[in-house]
Motif scaffolding. Sequence first.
Motif, PDB file in Angstrom:
ATOM      1  N   ASN A 132     -35.557  23.900  -8.364  1.00 46.71           N
ATOM      2  CA  ASN A 132     -36.064  22.655  -7.646  1.00 46.71           C
ATOM      3  C   ASN A 132     -35.192  21.489  -7.835  1.00 46.71           C
ATOM      4  O   ASN A 132     -34.351  21.395  -8.929  1.00 46.71           O
ATOM      5  CB  ASN A 132     -37.245  22.230  -8.312  1.00 46.71           C
ATOM      6  N   LEU A 133     -35.115  20.653  -6.768  1.00 47.84           N
ATOM      7  CA  LEU A 133     -34.258  19.437  -7.083  1.00 47.84           C
ATOM      8  C   LEU A 133     -35.300  18.233  -7.033  1.00 47.84           C
ATOM      9  O   LEU A 133     -36.548  18.382  -6.574  1.00 47.84           O
ATOM     10  CB  LEU A 133     -33.498  19.257  -5.888  1.00 47.84           C
ATOM     11  N   PRO A 134     -34.808  17.250  -7.478  1.00 44.74           N
ATOM     12  CA  PRO A 134     -35.880  16.039  -7.525  1.00 44.74           C
ATOM     13  C   PRO A 134     -36.342  15.664  -6.184  1.00 44.74           C
ATOM     14  O   PRO A 134     -35.261  15.734  -5.342  1.00 44.74           O
ATOM     15  CB  PRO A 134     -34.977  14.752  -8.070  1.00 44.74           C
ATOM     16  N   THR A 135     -37.286  14.989  -6.011  1.00 48.77           N
ATOM     17  CA  THR A 135     -37.716  14.637  -4.560  1.00 48.77           C
ATOM     18  C   THR A 135     -38.312  13.203  -4.401  1.00 48.77           C
ATOM     19  O   THR A 135     -38.866  12.518  -5.611  1.00 48.77           O
ATOM     20  CB  THR A 135     -39.031  15.537  -4.228  1.00 48.77           C
ATOM     21  N   ASN A 136     -38.333  12.671  -3.238  1.00 52.02           N
ATOM     22  CA  ASN A 136     -38.900  11.303  -2.925  1.00 52.02           C
ATOM     23  C   ASN A 136     -39.049  11.485  -1.477  1.00 52.02           C
ATOM     24  O   ASN A 136     -38.354  10.992  -0.670  1.00 52.02           O
ATOM     25  CB  ASN A 136     -37.611  10.427  -3.361  1.00 52.02           C
ATOM     26  N   ALA A 137     -40.131  12.349  -1.172  1.00 54.79           N
ATOM     27  CA  ALA A 137     -40.104  12.680   0.341  1.00 54.79           C
ATOM     28  C   ALA A 137     -40.881  11.532   0.982  1.00 54.79           C
ATOM     29  O   ALA A 137     -41.644  10.769   0.461  1.00 54.79           O
ATOM     30  CB  ALA A 137     -41.162  14.007   0.412  1.00 54.79           C
ATOM     31  N   SER A 138     -40.535  11.303   2.209  1.00 55.44           N
ATOM     32  CA  SER A 138     -41.221  10.462   3.168  1.00 55.44           C
ATOM     33  C   SER A 138     -40.988  11.063   4.515  1.00 55.44           C
ATOM     34  O   SER A 138     -40.212  12.008   4.829  1.00 55.44           O
ATOM     35  CB  SER A 138     -40.474   9.029   3.080  1.00 55.44           C
ATOM     36  N   ASN A 139     -41.894  10.642   5.572  1.00 54.58           N
ATOM     37  CA  ASN A 139     -41.616  10.944   6.799  1.00 54.58           C
ATOM     38  C   ASN A 139     -40.648  10.069   7.446  1.00 54.58           C
ATOM     39  O   ASN A 139     -40.920   9.024   7.694  1.00 54.58           O
ATOM     40  CB  ASN A 139     -42.972  10.786   7.528  1.00 54.58           C
ATOM     41  N   PRO A 140     -39.381  10.878   8.205  1.00 50.02           N
ATOM     42  CA  PRO A 140     -38.589  10.111   8.709  1.00 50.02           C
ATOM     43  C   PRO A 140     -38.944   9.568  10.306  1.00 50.02           C
ATOM     44  O   PRO A 140     -38.182   8.867  10.808  1.00 50.02           O
ATOM     45  CB  PRO A 140     -37.328  10.984   8.896  1.00 50.02           C
ATOM     46  N   ARG A 141     -40.020  10.208  10.924  1.00 49.25           N
ATOM     47  CA  ARG A 141     -40.374  10.318  12.134  1.00 49.25           C
ATOM     48  C   ARG A 141     -39.536  10.724  13.272  1.00 49.25           C
ATOM     49  O   ARG A 141     -39.951  11.522  14.117  1.00 49.25           O
ATOM     50  CB  ARG A 141     -40.418   8.429  12.535  1.00 49.25           C
ATOM     51  N   ILE A 142     -38.602  10.630  13.041  1.00 50.99           N
ATOM     52  CA  ILE A 142     -37.127  11.340  14.099  1.00 50.99           C
ATOM     53  C   ILE A 142     -36.335  12.094  13.168  1.00 50.99           C
ATOM     54  O   ILE A 142     -35.662  11.184  12.346  1.00 50.99           O
ATOM     55  CB  ILE A 142     -36.574  10.274  14.926  1.00 50.99           C
ATOM     56  N   ILE A 143     -35.941  13.352  13.426  1.00 54.97           N
ATOM     57  CA  ILE A 143     -34.940  14.247  12.899  1.00 54.97           C
ATOM     58  C   ILE A 143     -33.831  13.858  13.895  1.00 54.97           C
ATOM     59  O   ILE A 143     -34.055  14.042  14.987  1.00 54.97           O
ATOM     60  CB  ILE A 143     -35.432  15.604  12.556  1.00 54.97           C
ATOM     61  N   GLN A 144     -32.759  13.627  13.283  1.00 57.31           N
ATOM     62  CA  GLN A 144     -31.436  13.622  13.992  1.00 57.31           C
ATOM     63  C   GLN A 144     -30.526  14.930  13.741  1.00 57.31           C
ATOM     64  O   GLN A 144     -30.485  15.339  12.581  1.00 57.31           O
ATOM     65  CB  GLN A 144     -30.670  12.359  13.645  1.00 57.31           C
TER      66      GLN A 144
END
Length: 152
Positions: free
Chosen positions: A87-99
């Motif tokens: 596992n890696l540390p996380t700070n997830a959020s929704n980017p709305r648009i993936i590039q």
Amino acid sequence: MKRALLFGLMAVSFISCSCGSKNVANIVSDNTIHPENGKMKIKIGNSTFTATLYNNATASTFKSLLPLTVNMLELNGNEKYVDLSGNLPTNASNPRIIQNGDLMLYGSSTLVLFYKTFPTSYAYTTLGRIDNPSGLTAALGAGNVTVTFERE
């Protein structure tokens, strides 16, 4: 009475705006360039791409795993992914648009390299992005592919 109501609305608006700017600051700091040689190479077949890692704990931990060669699996015609061994540390959020060229972590251990731009409702932790993703789609191909991530 109208003045008191107007003043109250202005106060609520000000408080809402200042709270919102905190979230924006967190997102911006999460996606800033890594200050200590935040560059890495991504090798796919005969193609090599340069990527810039962001300044966050996830990218730093990922960089400590390099060099890393993995077999990435195809998913949805827009991404390649691999489940990392830890596992890696996380700070997830929704980017709305993936590039096209985004490198992200899904959950705490799934490394994802996106090769198309599209809207999303999923949450990811940002790692970095390919500086010039031109040719990335062709390099990755339609199926599973071996990818090497290494420090520059």
